[in-house]
Motif scaffolding. Structure first.
Motif, PDB file in Angstrom:
ATOM      1  N   VAL A   1      37.367  38.970   5.135  1.00 36.77           N
ATOM      2  CA  VAL A   1      37.199  38.147   6.336  1.00 36.77           C
ATOM      3  C   VAL A   1      35.803  37.529   6.408  1.00 36.77           C
ATOM      4  O   VAL A   1      35.632  36.389   6.832  1.00 36.77           O
ATOM      5  N   VAL A   2      34.784  38.283   6.004  1.00 41.02           N
ATOM      6  CA  VAL A   2      33.400  37.845   6.197  1.00 41.02           C
ATOM      7  C   VAL A   2      32.918  36.886   5.106  1.00 41.02           C
ATOM      8  O   VAL A   2      31.849  36.291   5.244  1.00 41.02           O
ATOM      9  N   PHE A   3      33.664  36.711   4.025  1.00 43.22           N
ATOM     10  CA  PHE A   3      33.194  35.885   2.912  1.00 43.22           C
ATOM     11  C   PHE A   3      33.597  34.424   3.135  1.00 43.22           C
ATOM     12  O   PHE A   3      34.735  34.127   3.492  1.00 43.22           O
TER      13      PHE A   3
END
Length: 341
Positions: free
Chosen positions: A179-181
């Motif tokens: 999700v954070v990439f």
């Protein structure tokens, strides 16, 4: 109250930024439109010139309308790329090294490939089936090997970068599911990695041209410009292809067939000047023609890129339009990537 004010400031800055960005883009497009409308080449056919102006101005209007309507979605992509520029460079180098990891010669294989490719074409077209030197309009004869290599270098760059860029999200599937990439940087990573190989290919081209008497000059520096043109074009297309291929895996095969056909539809192995004026206009709809011919003009035609005014304007307008389309397609399909992969 103070917290509320602090929260409003970023929003205000973002609003001003959006207004400024829209104003700058619209003014640039307007200036380009005025220049195109006022430009006149006394040596050109008036009807052909009118058609070129209509096509260019139509594309400008399409680009302006798209940016005005979808500014927030389109601007997010280049902003993310700029914000992660250091990470992109680091991952691109790692991607290039990883491609040849485990082999004894390592990255040297990337240099062997272009040399073997050029040698193969030399044997075929100079030894087995000798080709005549290409005669330019000013009477200069160009050995076919120089002519051919100047066309193959940008084409191989386009072919490899487009294929790698299209498969970037599928290859880095484990990152897409994080999700954070910022997965928007994956296509440009693959394209930069392909640029490393292209750089050595350019050196091979310059060496062959030098052996045949075409010494480097100021015009040769234009190869950097045309390489950037290819980079921008492939990047613009890749955001559409890398998004669609996740939903439609057959796109990979379709693009492969398209590249085979495109090599013959683009003046890589043949000279554009052998066609009639109307046929040339039709072929020049393909933006790759501008780049392939640009590489050749940089090596031996001694012509600056701005001298072909309409082709230069057309190329950058169509690239902007393709990037806007790619940004919108990517933004629309991105939310379901992790679920489908």
């Amino acid at each position: 109250m103070n917290n509320k004010k602090r929260k409003e400031k970023p929003a205000l800055r973002q609003g001003v930024s959006k207004k400024t960005g829209l104003t700058i883009f619209t003014l640039v497009m307007l200036i380009m439109g005025v220049i195109i409308a006022c430009y006149h080449n006394p040596l050109a056919n008036q009807m052909d010139e009118l058609i070129k102006k209509i096509i260019a101005c139509t594309l400008i209007v399409v680009a302006v309308v798209a940016v005005l309507k979808f500014y927030d979605k389109i601007i997010l992509l280049p902003f993310e790329l700029y914000q992660n520029r250091r990470l992109i460079w680091r991952l691109a180098k790692n991607d290039f090294k990883r491609r040849y990891a485990g082999s004894y010669m390592g990255a040297i294989w990337a240099m062997v490939q272009p040399v073997v490719t050029v040698a193969m074409y030399y044997v075929v077209f100079q030894v087995i089936m000798p080709q005549k030197a290409q005669l330019l309009g000013d009477g200069i004869e160009v050995p076919y090997l120089v002519f051919l290599t100047a066309g193959l270098v940008p084409w191989f760059y386009f072919s490899e970068a487009l294929t790698n860029g299209m498969m970037a999200l599928l290859e880095y599937e484990y990152l897409v599911k994080k999700v954070v990439f910022k997965i928007s940087i994956l296509p440009i990573i693959k394209i930069i990695a392909a640029t490393f190989i292209h750089g050595f290919f350019v050196l091979v081209l310059l060496a062959i041209a030098f052996l045949y008497g075409f010494t480097p000059s100021l015009y040769t520096l234009q190869i950097f410009y045309y390489s950037f043109c290819m980079f921008a074009l492939v990047l613009a297309i890749s955001y559409t292809t890398c998004s669609v291929v996740i939903y439609f895996r057959d796109l990979q095969q379709i693009v492969g067939i398209g590249l085979q056909i495109g090599m013959w539809a683009t003046p890589v192995l043949w000279q554009l000047g052998t066609l009639s004026k109307k046929a040339q206009m039709l072929v020049k709809i393909n933006p790759l023609v501008y780049i392939v011919e640009g590489y050749r003009s940089s090596i031996y035609e001694k012509q600056w890129f701005w001298e072909d005014f309409y082709s230069t304007m057309y190329f950058w307008i169509i690239t902007v339009v393709l990037f806007c389309i790619g940004a919108l397609v990517y933004k629309r399909l991105k939310v379901h990537f992790a679920d489908i992969m």
